[in-house]
Design an enzyme around this catalytic site. Structure first.
Site, PDB file in Angstrom:
ATOM      1  N   SER A 138     -13.797   1.840  -7.969  1.00  0.00           N
ATOM      2  CA  SER A 138     -14.754   1.709  -8.914  1.00  0.00           C
ATOM      3  C   SER A 138     -14.560   2.875  -9.875  1.00  0.00           C
ATOM      4  O   SER A 138     -14.998   2.555 -11.002  1.00  0.00           O
ATOM      5  CB  SER A 138     -16.420   2.338  -8.057  1.00  0.00           C
ATOM      6  OG  SER A 138     -15.986   3.683  -7.366  1.00  0.00           O
ATOM      7  N   SER A 139     -13.767   3.750  -9.662  1.00  0.00           N
ATOM      8  CA  SER A 139     -13.435   5.010 -10.608  1.00  0.00           C
ATOM      9  C   SER A 139     -12.440   4.139 -11.591  1.00  0.00           C
ATOM     10  O   SER A 139     -12.692   4.326 -12.778  1.00  0.00           O
ATOM     11  CB  SER A 139     -12.927   6.263 -10.012  1.00  0.00           C
ATOM     12  OG  SER A 139     -11.865   5.815  -9.013  1.00  0.00           O
ATOM     13  N   GLU A 182       0.823  -1.248  -0.025  1.00  0.00           N
ATOM     14  CA  GLU A 182      -0.206   0.030  -0.039  1.00  0.00           C
ATOM     15  C   GLU A 182       0.836   1.156   0.092  1.00  0.00           C
ATOM     16  O   GLU A 182       1.901   1.449   0.763  1.00  0.00           O
ATOM     17  CB  GLU A 182      -0.872   0.054   1.481  1.00  0.00           C
ATOM     18  CG  GLU A 182      -2.178   0.455   0.978  1.00  0.00           C
ATOM     19  CD  GLU A 182      -3.146  -0.461  -0.253  1.00  0.00           C
ATOM     20  OE1 GLU A 182      -3.045   0.008  -1.083  1.00  0.00           O
ATOM     21  OE2 GLU A 182      -3.684  -1.270   0.354  1.00  0.00           O
ATOM     22  N   HIS A 183       0.261   2.127  -0.624  1.00  0.00           N
ATOM     23  CA  HIS A 183       1.034   3.518  -1.145  1.00  0.00           C
ATOM     24  C   HIS A 183       2.540   3.097  -1.411  1.00  0.00           C
ATOM     25  O   HIS A 183       3.630   3.895  -1.209  1.00  0.00           O
ATOM     26  CB  HIS A 183       1.331   4.168   0.216  1.00  0.00           C
ATOM     27  CG  HIS A 183      -0.053   4.958   0.454  1.00  0.00           C
ATOM     28  ND1 HIS A 183      -0.600   6.006   0.024  1.00  0.00           N
ATOM     29  CD2 HIS A 183      -1.205   4.452   1.315  1.00  0.00           C
ATOM     30  CE1 HIS A 183      -1.804   6.250   0.340  1.00  0.00           C
ATOM     31  NE2 HIS A 183      -2.277   5.303   1.190  1.00  0.00           N
ATOM     32  N   THR A 184       2.777   2.272  -2.109  1.00  0.00           N
ATOM     33  CA  THR A 184       4.254   1.902  -2.872  1.00  0.00           C
ATOM     34  C   THR A 184       4.052   2.126  -4.125  1.00  0.00           C
ATOM     35  O   THR A 184       5.178   2.094  -4.791  1.00  0.00           O
ATOM     36  CB  THR A 184       4.519   0.255  -2.524  1.00  0.00           C
ATOM     37  OG1 THR A 184       3.260  -0.648  -2.655  1.00  0.00           O
ATOM     38  CG2 THR A 184       5.190   0.193  -0.991  1.00  0.00           C
ATOM     39  N   ASP A 208      -4.342   0.589  -9.573  1.00  0.00           N
ATOM     40  CA  ASP A 208      -5.939   0.193  -9.671  1.00  0.00           C
ATOM     41  C   ASP A 208      -6.356  -0.037 -11.231  1.00  0.00           C
ATOM     42  O   ASP A 208      -7.075  -0.859 -11.357  1.00  0.00           O
ATOM     43  CB  ASP A 208      -6.866   1.348  -9.059  1.00  0.00           C
ATOM     44  CG  ASP A 208      -6.500   1.842  -7.692  1.00  0.00           C
ATOM     45  OD1 ASP A 208      -5.817   0.808  -6.995  1.00  0.00           O
ATOM     46  OD2 ASP A 208      -6.931   2.668  -7.257  1.00  0.00           O
ATOM     47  N   GLU A 268      -7.556  10.106 -14.643  1.00  0.00           N
ATOM     48  CA  GLU A 268      -7.808  10.352 -13.155  1.00  0.00           C
ATOM     49  C   GLU A 268      -6.836  11.534 -12.889  1.00  0.00           C
ATOM     50  O   GLU A 268      -7.083  12.384 -11.973  1.00  0.00           O
ATOM     51  CB  GLU A 268      -7.473   8.945 -12.610  1.00  0.00           C
ATOM     52  CG  GLU A 268      -7.800   9.155 -10.741  1.00  0.00           C
ATOM     53  CD  GLU A 268      -9.070   8.361 -10.508  1.00  0.00           C
ATOM     54  OE1 GLU A 268      -9.445   7.614 -11.316  1.00  0.00           O
ATOM     55  OE2 GLU A 268      -9.272   8.451  -9.228  1.00  0.00           O
TER      56      GLU A 268
END
Ligand code: GLA
Length: 385
Positions: free
Chosen positions: A125-126, A32-34, A170, A158
């Protein structure tokens, strides 16, 4: 689902859809956040998708129906800006804006979208909407974008149109996800490997816990973490390191005195999380779910204490997980500050674990959480008619 949506499309636009595409949401197992720190991630697609159906028009007009909200938006090309009232429209506007910048001329479109991925739950979802739209237009107009380009176009929409400076994870997993598999992604080289992730035969389930906390801080704090991590790396570069991935867990501790406290913590998280991702891949290759679970707990601790992106509702999942031996591991997933967490639990405690969380959340006066019992699903697909 595709059949029913094709009927809805026909009812609304009086023509058949020429393309039916869909793309999944995701969980991130670990890492995460990597992604924007050029490290490693291990996400998996879930069996909840966003559907994108379209037919061409010749009048330069875009008409979009959002079936979930029974709302519509229509505008002329080229895109003049964002919609202030219909947030969902901006992801499609963003994609059309990027395509226009890349010289792809769209003559006009009827679009119908429908989503099964819970909104604002940290389950991407985005990204799923962006990817379903790009993959759909890619086949409708025979554009020939490669799967990696599709992910990158979604990220660009995005970053530069919607205004969220996300990494690539994502969109990448939404394109590359595989049933009963996780994807190990090196965010620097974009090399990736499919890692078998089959839980049922192990008597295990992945439970999603949606805190339903409204994430007001999510994008401002997200951008702040990005810049803090960059500042930490700038400092570390003075000692000869090129990237967080070149630094070992032991090495980063030695740099504590050279870095301002917050910057040290951010760097420590990224370095240790990269290590945990590699360990998780190793654990999965040995079918060692106990070890994987431990790594999930450690990841949460690091996100809570060092990267500081958790919140009391997400910490509750971790705390309950630590109390229940049949919960092998639990942690926040995605950007944090609310959104969802994941728990790797033995099948037989799935319901009692949910009950425990509901009870504890009520005691603390939290919003009532929601749960999703997901399977690991397929990546994006598109069928042209
Ligand atoms: C969000 C972003 C991703 C990633 C995660 C944190 O989901 O969209 O790019 O940075 O947060 O790991």
């Amino acid at each position: 689902m595709e059949k029913k949506l094709s009927e809805d499309f026909k009812k609304r636009f009086k023509v058949k859809p020429e393309v039916v595409a869909s793309a999944p949401g995701r969980i991130n197992i670990i890492g995460e956040h990597t992604d924007y720190n050029m490290g490693f991630v291990l996400p998996a697609a879930i069996d909840r998708r966003i559907y994108f159906l379209a037919s061409s028009r010749v009048d330069g007009k875009i008409v979009i129906r959002a079936e979930n909200f029974k709302e519509e938006d229509s505008f002329n090309l080229p895109i003049s800006g964002k919609s202030k009232t219909k947030k969902w429209s901006n992801y499609i506007r963003g994609v059309l804006w990027v395509l226009n910048k890349r010289g792809k001329k769209i003559p006009g479109l009827n679009i119908l979208i429908y989503g099964e991925v819970p909104l604002e739950a940290g389950l991407s979802s985005s990204a799923a909407l962006e990817v379903s739209c790009i993959i759909g237009l890619n086949s409708l107009y025979h554009i020939g974008f490669s799967p990696k380009e599709i992910a990158k176009i979604g990220q660009k929409a995005e970053n530069d149109f919607v205004g969220v400076k996300c990494g690539l994870m994502d969109q990448f997993i939404s394109v590359f996800g595989r049933k009963n598999s996780a994807v190990f992604l090196d965010c620097l080289t974009l090399e990736h490997k499919i890692i078998p992730f089959e839980l049922k035969s192990q008597g295990l389930r992945m439970l999603i816990y949606n805190t339903r906390v409204k994430r007001k801080l999510a994008s401002s704090e997200y951008n702040k973490r990005r810049s803090e991590a960059n500042s930490a790396l700038d400092e570390l570069r003075k000692s000869g390191f090129q990237s967080f991935r070149d630094i070992s867990v032991v090495e980063i501790e030695k740099r504590k005195k050279n870095l301002e406290e917050n910057l040290f913590k951010r760097a420590k998280h990224v370095v240790s999380e990269n290590y945990r991702v590699k360990k998780a891949v190793e654990a999965l290759s040995n079918n060692d779910f106990i070890q994987l679970g431990k790594l999930l707990f450690f990841s949460h601790e690091s996100l809570r204490d060092d990267y500081q992106v958790s919140c009391p509702e997400l910490d509750l999942l971790y705390e309950c997980g630590r109390q229940v031996p049949a919960c092998l591991g639990a942690r926040m997933t995605g950007a944090g500050f609310g959104g969802s967490g994941i728990a790797l639990v033995r099948e037989e405690v799935k319901n009692s674990f949910k009950d425990l969380l509901l009870k504890e959340a009520a005691k603390k006066g939290f919003v009532k959480p929601e749960f999703y019992d997901v399977e690991i699903g397929e990546g994006a697909r598109s069928v042209q008619y």
